[in-house]
Write a protein that holds these residues in place. Structure first.
Motif, PDB file in Angstrom:
ATOM      1  N   LEU A  16       0.868  -1.174   0.000  1.00 34.54           N
ATOM      2  CA  LEU A  16       0.000   0.000   0.000  1.00 34.54           C
ATOM      3  C   LEU A  16       0.907   1.225   0.000  1.00 34.54           C
ATOM      4  CD1 LEU A  16      -2.703  -0.977   2.674  1.00 34.54           C
ATOM      5  CD2 LEU A  16      -2.994  -0.982   0.184  1.00 34.54           C
ATOM      6  N   ALA A  17       0.651   2.167  -0.899  1.00 34.47           N
ATOM      7  CA  ALA A  17       1.448   3.393  -0.978  1.00 34.47           C
ATOM      8  C   ALA A  17       0.643   4.554  -0.410  1.00 34.47           C
ATOM      9  CB  ALA A  17       1.838   3.677  -2.422  1.00 34.47           C
ATOM     10  N   LEU A  18       1.341   5.601  -0.001  1.00 35.18           N
ATOM     11  CA  LEU A  18       0.700   6.791   0.570  1.00 35.18           C
ATOM     12  C   LEU A  18       0.709   7.918  -0.448  1.00 35.18           C
ATOM     13  CD1 LEU A  18      -0.557   8.249   3.012  1.00 35.18           C
ATOM     14  CD2 LEU A  18       1.772   8.859   3.723  1.00 35.18           C
ATOM     15  N   GLY A  19      -0.475   8.360  -0.871  1.00 37.90           N
ATOM     16  CA  GLY A  19      -0.596   9.467  -1.811  1.00 37.90           C
ATOM     17  C   GLY A  19      -0.675  10.807  -1.099  1.00 37.90           C
ATOM     18  N   THR A  20      -0.237  11.858  -1.800  1.00 38.75           N
ATOM     19  CA  THR A  20      -0.154  13.178  -1.160  1.00 38.75           C
ATOM     20  C   THR A  20      -0.749  14.289  -2.029  1.00 38.75           C
ATOM     21  OG1 THR A  20       2.048  13.592  -2.100  1.00 38.75           O
ATOM     22  CG2 THR A  20       1.966  12.464   0.028  1.00 38.75           C
ATOM     23  N   MET A  21      -1.668  13.938  -2.927  1.00 35.57           N
ATOM     24  CA  MET A  21      -2.187  14.944  -3.851  1.00 35.57           C
ATOM     25  C   MET A  21      -2.833  16.130  -3.125  1.00 35.57           C
ATOM     26  SD  MET A  21      -4.859  14.522  -7.050  1.00 35.57           S
ATOM     27  CE  MET A  21      -6.334  14.463  -6.031  1.00 35.57           C
ATOM     28  N   THR A  22      -3.439  15.895  -1.967  1.00 37.50           N
ATOM     29  CA  THR A  22      -4.135  16.973  -1.260  1.00 37.50           C
ATOM     30  C   THR A  22      -3.247  17.687  -0.237  1.00 37.50           C
ATOM     31  OG1 THR A  22      -4.950  15.480   0.475  1.00 37.50           O
ATOM     32  CG2 THR A  22      -6.327  15.752  -1.489  1.00 37.50           C
ATOM     33  N   TRP A  23      -2.032  17.201  -0.033  1.00 33.77           N
ATOM     34  CA  TRP A  23      -1.157  17.797   0.981  1.00 33.77           C
ATOM     35  C   TRP A  23      -0.763  19.226   0.585  1.00 33.77           C
ATOM     36  CZ3 TRP A  23       2.823  13.936   3.485  1.00 33.77           C
ATOM     37  CH2 TRP A  23       2.117  12.840   3.985  1.00 33.77           C
ATOM     38  N   GLY A  24      -0.812  20.119   1.575  1.00 36.44           N
ATOM     39  CA  GLY A  24      -0.470  21.508   1.323  1.00 36.44           C
ATOM     40  C   GLY A  24      -1.615  22.315   0.754  1.00 36.44           C
ATOM     41  N   ARG A  25      -2.755  21.643   0.488  1.00 32.71           N
ATOM     42  CA  ARG A  25      -3.919  22.353  -0.043  1.00 32.71           C
ATOM     43  C   ARG A  25      -5.135  22.007   0.821  1.00 32.71           C
ATOM     44  NH1 ARG A  25      -5.740  20.963  -6.029  1.00 32.71           N
ATOM     45  NH2 ARG A  25      -6.184  19.013  -4.944  1.00 32.71           N
ATOM     46  N   ASP A  26      -5.687  20.792   0.656  1.00 33.97           N
ATOM     47  CA  ASP A  26      -6.826  20.373   1.472  1.00 33.97           C
ATOM     48  C   ASP A  26      -6.392  19.687   2.766  1.00 33.97           C
ATOM     49  OD1 ASP A  26      -8.812  21.130  -0.519  1.00 33.97           O
ATOM     50  OD2 ASP A  26      -8.020  19.457  -1.676  1.00 33.97           O
ATOM     51  N   THR A  27      -5.141  19.238   2.815  1.00 32.04           N
ATOM     52  CA  THR A  27      -4.596  18.579   4.006  1.00 32.04           C
ATOM     53  C   THR A  27      -3.469  19.433   4.552  1.00 32.04           C
ATOM     54  OG1 THR A  27      -5.137  16.385   3.123  1.00 32.04           O
ATOM     55  CG2 THR A  27      -3.498  16.485   4.885  1.00 32.04           C
ATOM     56  N   ASP A  28      -3.651  19.971   5.780  1.00 29.71           N
ATOM     57  CA  ASP A  28      -2.627  20.854   6.332  1.00 29.71           C
ATOM     58  C   ASP A  28      -1.443  20.038   6.862  1.00 29.71           C
ATOM     59  OD1 ASP A  28      -3.103  20.031   9.049  1.00 29.71           O
ATOM     60  OD2 ASP A  28      -4.774  21.426   9.181  1.00 29.71           O
ATOM     61  N   PRO A  29      -0.316  20.696   7.156  1.00 34.04           N
ATOM     62  CA  PRO A  29       0.883  19.976   7.583  1.00 34.04           C
ATOM     63  C   PRO A  29       0.691  19.108   8.825  1.00 34.04           C
ATOM     64  CG  PRO A  29       1.467  22.200   6.919  1.00 34.04           C
ATOM     65  CD  PRO A  29      -0.037  22.129   6.899  1.00 34.04           C
ATOM     66  N   ASP A  30      -0.131  19.546   9.781  1.00 38.72           N
ATOM     67  CA  ASP A  30      -0.340  18.739  10.986  1.00 38.72           C
ATOM     68  C   ASP A  30      -1.054  17.433  10.657  1.00 38.72           C
ATOM     69  OD1 ASP A  30       0.914  20.581  12.582  1.00 38.72           O
ATOM     70  OD2 ASP A  30      -0.944  21.592  13.188  1.00 38.72           O
ATOM     71  N   ASP A  31      -2.079  17.512   9.812  1.00 38.43           N
ATOM     72  CA  ASP A  31      -2.798  16.291   9.439  1.00 38.43           C
ATOM     73  C   ASP A  31      -1.927  15.427   8.538  1.00 38.43           C
ATOM     74  OD1 ASP A  31      -4.843  14.517   9.558  1.00 38.43           O
ATOM     75  OD2 ASP A  31      -6.327  15.746   8.554  1.00 38.43           O
ATOM     76  N   ALA A  32      -1.102  16.044   7.708  1.00 43.87           N
ATOM     77  CA  ALA A  32      -0.172  15.278   6.885  1.00 43.87           C
ATOM     78  C   ALA A  32       0.811  14.511   7.763  1.00 43.87           C
ATOM     79  CB  ALA A  32       0.582  16.209   5.935  1.00 43.87           C
ATOM     80  N   ALA A  33       1.268  15.148   8.827  1.00 40.55           N
ATOM     81  CA  ALA A  33       2.182  14.476   9.751  1.00 40.55           C
ATOM     82  C   ALA A  33       1.501  13.291  10.426  1.00 40.55           C
ATOM     83  CB  ALA A  33       2.673  15.467  10.803  1.00 40.55           C
ATOM     84  N   ALA A  34       0.233  13.477  10.793  1.00 45.24           N
ATOM     85  CA  ALA A  34      -0.509  12.378  11.415  1.00 45.24           C
ATOM     86  C   ALA A  34      -0.685  11.226  10.423  1.00 45.24           C
ATOM     87  CB  ALA A  34      -1.866  12.877  11.898  1.00 45.24           C
ATOM     88  N   GLN A  35      -0.956  11.553   9.161  1.00 47.09           N
ATOM     89  CA  GLN A  35      -1.080  10.518   8.146  1.00 47.09           C
ATOM     90  C   GLN A  35       0.228   9.752   7.970  1.00 47.09           C
ATOM     91  OE1 GLN A  35      -2.873  11.207   4.334  1.00 47.09           O
ATOM     92  NE2 GLN A  35      -4.115  12.908   5.071  1.00 47.09           N
TER      93      GLN A  35
END
Length: 338
Positions: A16-35
């Motif tokens: 399973l790979a982790l996608g980041t298309m929404t990071w920095g736009r719909d997903t803020d850095p704190d939630d990206a870190a949690a992901q």
């Protein structure tokens, strides 16, 4: 999490790979870190991004997280290049554009190499030899470990992969990243056979049918969903139609019988398709990702997998049918077929 070879290369990736298309736009850095923490704790290793995600912000977020969440050599970073910034040129795989955007990606990611660098589409305006020489140069200079392609048709995939195999010393194409799910199986006509023949691993994007296979749109459009946003509503709208609804209902029924969530069924199905190396999980929030990661523990019973195959099958005719079914399948052609 199980590790799989990426095609016929020596690169092993988590399934399973982790996608980041929404990071920095719909997903803020704190939630990206949690992901990222959830993903790493589950044993994931492959992070997928692109130079155009959030106009580069996704790569910047990844670079900031790699500083303190995980050592660089414990994760695999895949990024993409080749989308043009001019309204008159949507694809740009010229040597100058590719190498310039690669250097910019490396700066944002805070690393001196990426593990997988992928062409983000087919550029009909640049000579093939120029594009492929740029990929070779990136590998030979150490900035890239492996190269792949994305969103290419079957003949384009075969053309580029065969070109690289034709002469010793060229960097082989090892992967193709394409949309693939129970709602979009078009790649089974030509892309999958080409990938299998040429040793490419398949990285499906939008394995949940742009979120529709979660079942969240069965009774409307939730206010916190992608379909409720101006910039992503057209992206989801494609699968809000009757054929998709019947497939979603089949997934929901299977999930109820197994005591799991619909997204787990949809992800388990795509994960175990022939040729697939790692579906890319494109969660918007850590909560969504946590639910998707539960699919790693699910193996679909054969009868359920076959039922989902049947309900989502796409029409295949001549000549694709001959390549997919194999010689002699279904009996010899009629005498007037020639």
């Amino acid at each position: 999490m199980q590790q799989r070879p990426l095609g016929r290369s020596g690169l092993a990736v988590s399934r399973l790979a982790l996608g980041t298309m929404t990071w920095g736009r719909d997903t803020d850095p704190d939630d990206a870190a949690a992901q990222l923490k959830l993903y790493l704790d589950a044993g994931g290793t492959l992070i997928d991004t692109a130079d155009v995600y959030g106009d580069g912000d996704a790569e910047t977020v990844i670079g900031s997280l790699l500083d303190h969440l995980v050592p660089r050599d414990e994760v695999l970073i895949a990024t993409k290049a080749g989308l043009g910034h001019s309204p008159h040129r949507r694809r740009d795989s010229s040597r100058g554009h590719l190498l310039r955007t690669l250097d910019a990606s490396l700066r944002r990611l805070g690393t001196d190499y990426v593990d997988l660098w992928q062409l983000h589409g087919y550029d009909p305006h640049t000579p093939l030899e120029e594009t492929m020489a740029a990929l070779d140069h990136a590998v030979h200079t150490g900035r890239v470990r492996y190269v792949g392609v994305s969103n290419l048709a079957g003949w384009q995939t075969a053309q580029l992969a065969t070109w690289q195999r034709a002469y010793p010393g060229r960097a082989p194409i090892v992967a193709t990243q394409v949309e693939y799910s129970l709602l979009e199986r078009g790649i089974e006509r030509e892309v999958l056979p080409a990938a299998a023949a040429l040793g490419l691993g398949v990285l499906p994007w939008s394995p949940l049918g742009r979120g529709v296979l979660t079942g969240k749109y069965r009774n409307g459009r939730p206010l916190d969903s992608r379909a409720a946003t101006d910039h992503l509503a057209p992206f989801v709208q494609t699968y809000l139609e009757p054929r998709s609804s019947s497939i979603v209902e089949a997934v929901v029924t299977a999930a109820a019988g197994l005591g799991v969530e619909p997204l787990e069924v949809a992800l388990a199905w795509i994960r175990d398709r022939p040729g697939v190396a790692a579906p890319i999980l494109g969660a918007r929030t850590a909560g969504q990702l946590q639910g998707a990661l539960l699919s790693d523990d699910l193996t679909l019973p054969a009868e359920i997998a076959h039922a989902l195959d049947d309900v989502s099958a796409v029409p295949v005719g001549y000549p694709e049918r001959e390549g997919l079914t194999g010689p002699g399948a279904g009996g010899p052609p009629a005498a007037d077929a020639y």
